[in-house]
Write a protein that holds these residues in place. Structure first.
Motif, short mmCIF file in Angstrom:
data_model
loop_
_atom_site.label_atom_id
_atom_site.label_comp_id
_atom_site.label_asym_id
_atom_site.label_seq_id
_atom_site.Cartn_x
_atom_site.Cartn_y
_atom_site.Cartn_z
N MET A 1 -73.19 -10.42 -14.79
CA MET A 1 -71.88 -10.57 -14.31
C MET A 1 -71.85 -10.66 -12.78
O MET A 1 -72.39 -10.04 -11.99
N GLY A 2 -71.14 -11.80 -12.06
CA GLY A 2 -71.00 -11.81 -10.65
C GLY A 2 -70.43 -10.95 -10.12
O GLY A 2 -69.24 -10.18 -10.72
N ARG A 3 -70.54 -10.72 -8.63
CA ARG A 3 -69.47 -9.77 -7.91
C ARG A 3 -69.73 -10.03 -6.58
O ARG A 3 -70.71 -10.56 -6.08
N LEU A 4 -69.02 -9.67 -5.49
CA LEU A 4 -68.91 -9.77 -4.13
C LEU A 4 -68.77 -8.53 -3.70
O LEU A 4 -67.64 -7.85 -4.03
N THR A 5 -69.55 -8.18 -2.79
CA THR A 5 -69.67 -6.72 -2.01
C THR A 5 -69.60 -6.92 -0.55
O THR A 5 -70.05 -7.98 -0.10
N THR A 6 -69.30 -5.83 0.09
CA THR A 6 -69.34 -5.94 1.55
C THR A 6 -69.62 -4.75 2.26
O THR A 6 -69.53 -3.56 1.36
N HIS A 7 -70.18 -4.42 3.44
CA HIS A 7 -70.07 -3.44 4.14
C HIS A 7 -70.07 -3.47 5.55
O HIS A 7 -69.98 -4.50 6.24
N VAL A 8 -69.57 -2.53 6.42
CA VAL A 8 -69.33 -2.71 7.91
C VAL A 8 -70.06 -1.42 8.40
O VAL A 8 -70.15 -0.32 8.09
N LEU A 9 -70.98 -2.09 9.51
CA LEU A 9 -71.60 -1.30 10.63
C LEU A 9 -71.07 -1.36 11.83
O LEU A 9 -70.96 -2.49 12.38
N ASP A 10 -70.79 -0.17 12.42
CA ASP A 10 -70.37 -0.24 14.04
C ASP A 10 -71.36 -0.15 14.92
O ASP A 10 -72.01 1.08 15.08
N ALA A 11 -71.66 -1.07 15.34
CA ALA A 11 -72.85 -1.32 16.23
C ALA A 11 -72.56 -0.42 17.53
O ALA A 11 -73.48 -0.12 18.35
N ALA A 12 -71.65 -0.13 18.12
CA ALA A 12 -71.12 0.35 19.21
C ALA A 12 -71.19 1.98 19.27
O ALA A 12 -71.48 2.27 20.32
N HIS A 13 -71.00 2.27 17.88
CA HIS A 13 -71.20 3.87 17.86
C HIS A 13 -72.44 4.26 16.97
O HIS A 13 -72.67 5.26 16.86
N GLY A 14 -73.23 3.27 16.41
CA GLY A 14 -74.40 3.42 15.88
C GLY A 14 -73.94 4.07 14.50
O GLY A 14 -74.72 5.04 14.05
N CYS A 15 -72.97 3.69 13.67
CA CYS A 15 -72.52 4.46 12.41
C CYS A 15 -71.86 3.62 11.26
O CYS A 15 -71.55 2.37 11.75
N PRO A 16 -71.59 3.94 10.06
CA PRO A 16 -70.92 2.86 9.27
C PRO A 16 -69.36 2.83 9.76
O PRO A 16 -68.93 3.94 10.49
N GLY A 17 -68.62 1.57 9.53
CA GLY A 17 -67.68 1.43 9.89
C GLY A 17 -66.63 1.95 8.62
O GLY A 17 -66.22 1.22 7.79
N SER A 18 -65.97 3.31 8.82
CA SER A 18 -65.31 3.72 7.73
C SER A 18 -63.79 3.70 8.12
O SER A 18 -63.21 3.72 9.17
N SER A 19 -62.98 3.62 6.90
CA SER A 19 -61.53 3.49 7.02
C SER A 19 -61.09 2.05 7.68
O SER A 19 -60.13 2.16 8.32
N ILE A 20 -62.04 0.80 7.27
CA ILE A 20 -61.72 -0.14 7.95
C ILE A 20 -60.92 -0.82 6.85
O ILE A 20 -61.38 -1.32 5.51
N LYS A 21 -59.60 -1.67 7.11
CA LYS A 21 -59.02 -2.18 6.08
C LYS A 21 -59.73 -3.59 5.96
O LYS A 21 -59.98 -4.46 6.84
N VAL A 22 -60.15 -4.03 4.58
CA VAL A 22 -60.71 -5.16 4.18
C VAL A 22 -59.82 -6.02 3.33
O VAL A 22 -59.39 -5.24 2.23
N GLU A 23 -59.49 -7.45 3.62
CA GLU A 23 -58.64 -8.12 2.64
C GLU A 23 -59.50 -9.26 2.22
O GLU A 23 -60.06 -9.97 2.92
N LEU A 24 -59.53 -9.54 0.87
CA LEU A 24 -60.30 -10.75 0.43
C LEU A 24 -59.09 -11.71 0.02
O LEU A 24 -58.10 -11.58 -0.81
N TYR A 25 -59.38 -12.88 0.34
CA TYR A 25 -58.37 -14.07 -0.06
C TYR A 25 -59.21 -15.16 -0.60
O TYR A 25 -60.39 -15.50 -0.15
N ARG A 26 -58.66 -15.86 -1.51
CA ARG A 26 -59.11 -16.88 -2.17
C ARG A 26 -58.47 -18.21 -1.32
O ARG A 26 -57.20 -18.20 -0.98
#
Length: 117
Positions: A1-26
């Motif tokens: 079964m197919g899937r789409l995933t993502t993640h955000v890395l904060d290069a300015a602070h050297g950490c994961p980007g937590s609590s970022i709103k992400v919206e997917l549109y077709r």
């Protein structure tokens, strides 16, 4: 079964980007149809795939990452308007591929992405 995933890395602070709103549109012609909305977790990932199951099909999609809100919440002084406020990535999915991973590496003034695995 197919899937789409993502993640955000904060290069300015050297950490994961937590609590970022992400919206997917077709993308349907000139119209955007909201498919999913999520907040990234403490690891910079969404807790569930943005797209999977019967909704996973070939087409053009757009992910919007609310980076400006994230940096403002961290106390970063951004110019107004912010250089990067909402980062928009438009890409195609071929349903024959089982997994699309679209990570985002951000700072207040730059971003990069790629098709991960």
């Amino acid at each position: 079964m197919g899937r789409l995933t993502t993640h955000v890395l904060d290069a300015a602070h050297g950490c994961p980007g937590s609590s970022i709103k992400v919206e997917l549109y077709r993308v349907e012609g000139a119209q955007l149809q909201l498919v999913a909305s999520a907040l990234t977790n403490s690891d910079g990932r969404c807790d569930a795939p943005l797209l999977q199951g019967d909704d996973y099909r070939s087409g053009v999609y757009q992910i919007q990452f609310h980076a400006g809100d994230y940096y403002r919440a961290r106390g970063v002084q951004l110019s107004e308007p912010a250089f990067l406020d909402v980062v928009v990535l438009r890409f195609g999915i071929s349903a024959e591929q089982e997994h699309y991973h679209v990570p985002l590496l951000i700072s207040p003034y730059a971003y990069s992405t790629y098709r991960g695995s």
